[in-house]
Design an enzyme around this catalytic site. Structure first.
Site, PDB file in Angstrom:
ATOM      1  NE  ARG A 174       0.899   6.151   4.253  1.00  0.00           N
ATOM      2  CZ  ARG A 174       1.868   5.993   3.376  1.00  0.00           C
ATOM      3  NH1 ARG A 174       3.098   5.849   3.803  1.00  0.00           N
ATOM      4  NH2 ARG A 174       1.626   5.973   2.086  1.00  0.00           N
ATOM      5  NE  ARG A 178      -4.367  10.058   2.702  1.00  0.00           N
ATOM      6  CZ  ARG A 178      -3.910  10.165   1.463  1.00  0.00           C
ATOM      7  NH1 ARG A 178      -4.653  10.789   0.546  1.00  0.00           N
ATOM      8  NH2 ARG A 178      -2.745   9.674   1.128  1.00  0.00           N
ATOM      9  NE  ARG A 250       1.974 -13.776  -3.456  1.00  0.00           N
ATOM     10  CZ  ARG A 250       1.129 -14.797  -3.598  1.00  0.00           C
ATOM     11  NH1 ARG A 250       1.530 -16.042  -3.327  1.00  0.00           N
ATOM     12  NH2 ARG A 250      -0.110 -14.588  -4.020  1.00  0.00           N
ATOM     13  NE  ARG A 280      -2.050  -2.993  -9.547  1.00  0.00           N
ATOM     14  CZ  ARG A 280      -1.111  -2.105  -9.248  1.00  0.00           C
ATOM     15  NH1 ARG A 280      -1.426  -1.047  -8.517  1.00  0.00           N
ATOM     16  NH2 ARG A 280       0.130  -2.266  -9.656  1.00  0.00           N
ATOM     17  CD  GLU A 301      -0.773  -5.779 -10.811  1.00  0.00           C
ATOM     18  OE1 GLU A 301      -0.433  -5.657  -9.616  1.00  0.00           O
ATOM     19  OE2 GLU A 301      -0.725  -4.843 -11.647  1.00  0.00           O
ATOM     20  CE1 TYR A 349       7.326  -2.940  -4.305  1.00  0.00           C
ATOM     21  CE2 TYR A 349       7.202  -1.107  -2.756  1.00  0.00           C
ATOM     22  CZ  TYR A 349       6.879  -1.673  -3.979  1.00  0.00           C
ATOM     23  OH  TYR A 349       6.112  -0.973  -4.865  1.00  0.00           O
ATOM     24  CG  ASP A 351       8.053   3.252  -3.157  1.00  0.00           C
ATOM     25  OD1 ASP A 351       7.444   2.322  -3.726  1.00  0.00           O
ATOM     26  OD2 ASP A 351       7.648   3.798  -2.115  1.00  0.00           O
TER      27      ASP A 351
END
Length: 383
Positions: A174, A178, A250, A280, A301, A349, A351
């Protein structure tokens, strides 16, 4: 509907939720996991020195628009309010993510209002790109080169190990910007963290007299013979001993360190510059803002290609992997009384909320099949 003996391979969310669904319907469930703990990659535990609740395999933030799933997880654990507000360090400065009005004004040194910012970003976009085919084209078409290179390119190269021009546009699903000051990373109505961690939540899901949990136990295909049905949430290619080759993933490496105080002032700090090798740093005490801890536990990470002995995290799903996946799906459909579920079993993947929704629906589909209402094959959701 007679009592069935069901085998669940994997004690993560998929296995636990299906086991509970079937146990409550009167069936007997055996849950195997080769690890020494339940909850899969959302396993959490308290650090003995700091008292911090640590997300051992990296942070998991629960967010969903599926109200029944939200009610389901709150049945087994109290979810505390939590808003994921991500920061990123780029070019020696700290910005808010996702890219929003504050990010735009700060990055370009402007004081634009929403409509002005929208026009400004449109002026930066690459209008020569028609239908984006790659991640890079998707980004350039919508935000232009400056924002793409500052916030998206370097992080993506480190995360996926290849140039964004080699990745499909679908990865950037997307518009990554914003035109207001909303820095809530997620769009979903419900968002939170389990008060006492995910491990306790999964433990409560599995706490049923008809569920037998066996940890440190590796599944082999002959094990299936003594069960009426198997729900397999391990790697799809692993079920077949990788006989067609290995699907690409990965994996993540974590450099864990402690800090006496507050290390970075936020839960997640991304690093978009390529000269910084990690993607991160996560500071885990900030994932439980209702708690107070003097000391801190942090993870640097790193993302890399997954080897045979590594934990698979992110399915790559590039052209070669999709071709191999199709062959494994065909092979899976030849199996009797086995259903492949979850992130690894379907090579997608997912959630956590989607994982739970699919597990609940898969359990219902099996119960319906026993009652002669349809059939449940190798996949409830086509990979």
């Amino acid at each position: 509907m007679s009592n069935k003996r069901i085998l669940l391979v994997g004690a993560g969310l998929s296995g636990a939720v299906i086991a509970r669904k079937l146990a409550e319907a009167g069936h007997s469930a055996v849950v195997l996991d080769e690890r020494a703990h339940i909850a899969g990659n959302c396993f959490t535990e308290r650090d003995s020195d700091t008292g911090v609740m640590v997300h051992v395999y990296g942070p998991h933030i629960f967010h969903t628009d599926d109200e029944p799933v939200w009610d389901y997880v709150n049945r087994f654990q109290t979810f505390m309010p939590y808003v994921n507000r991500v920061k990123t360090t780029s070019g020696g400065r700290v910005f808010l993510l996702p890219i929003n009005l504050h990010t735009i004004n700060q990055f370009f040194g402007k004081t634009l209002r929403p409509d002005e910012a929208r026009e400004f970003i449109a002026s930066l976009a690459d209008t020569t790109i028609g239908e984006p085919k790659t991640f890079e084209e998707q980004a350039l078409k919508f935000v232009g080169r400056d924002l793409y290179e500052a916030f998206l390119k370097g992080y993506t190269v480190k995360q996926w190990g290849c140039e964004p021009s080699q990745l499909p546009a679908s990865i950037l699903k997307r518009l990554p910007v914003r035109f207001n000051y909303d820095d809530n990373y997620f769009f979903h109505r419900f968002q939170g963290m389990p008060e006492n961690g995910y491990t306790e939540m999964v433990e409560r899901i599995l706490n049923h007299e008809r569920i037998d949990v066996r940890l440190g136990t590796r599944f082999t295909r002959p094990d299936a013979a003594s069960f009426d049905h198997v729900f397999y949430s391990g790697p799809l290619d692993g079920y077949f001993d990788f006989e067609l080759g290995r699907l690409g993933y990965r994996t993540l490496d974590f450099d864990r360190f402690s800090y006496n105080g507050d290390y970075q002032g936020c839960a997640v700090m991304n690093y978009g510059d390529l000269d910084i090798p990690y993607t991160r740093i996560t500071e885990h005490k900030h994932f439980s803002p209702w708690e107070t801890h003097e000391k801190s536990i942090c993870y640097r990470e790193y993302s890399r290609a997954c080897g045979p002995s590594d934990i698979p995290y992110y399915p790559i799903r590039m052209a070669d992997e999709k071709a191999l996946l199709e062959r494994y799906v065909e092979l899976a459909r030849t199996q009797q009384n086995v259903t492949f579920v979850g992130r690894l079993g379907t090579y997608r993947y997912l959630d956590m909320d989607v994982t739970i929704r699919e597990a609940l629906d898969t359990g219902d589909a099996y119960i319906n099949a026993l009652q002669g209402k349809g059939a449940l094959g190798a996949f409830f959701v086509n990979p």
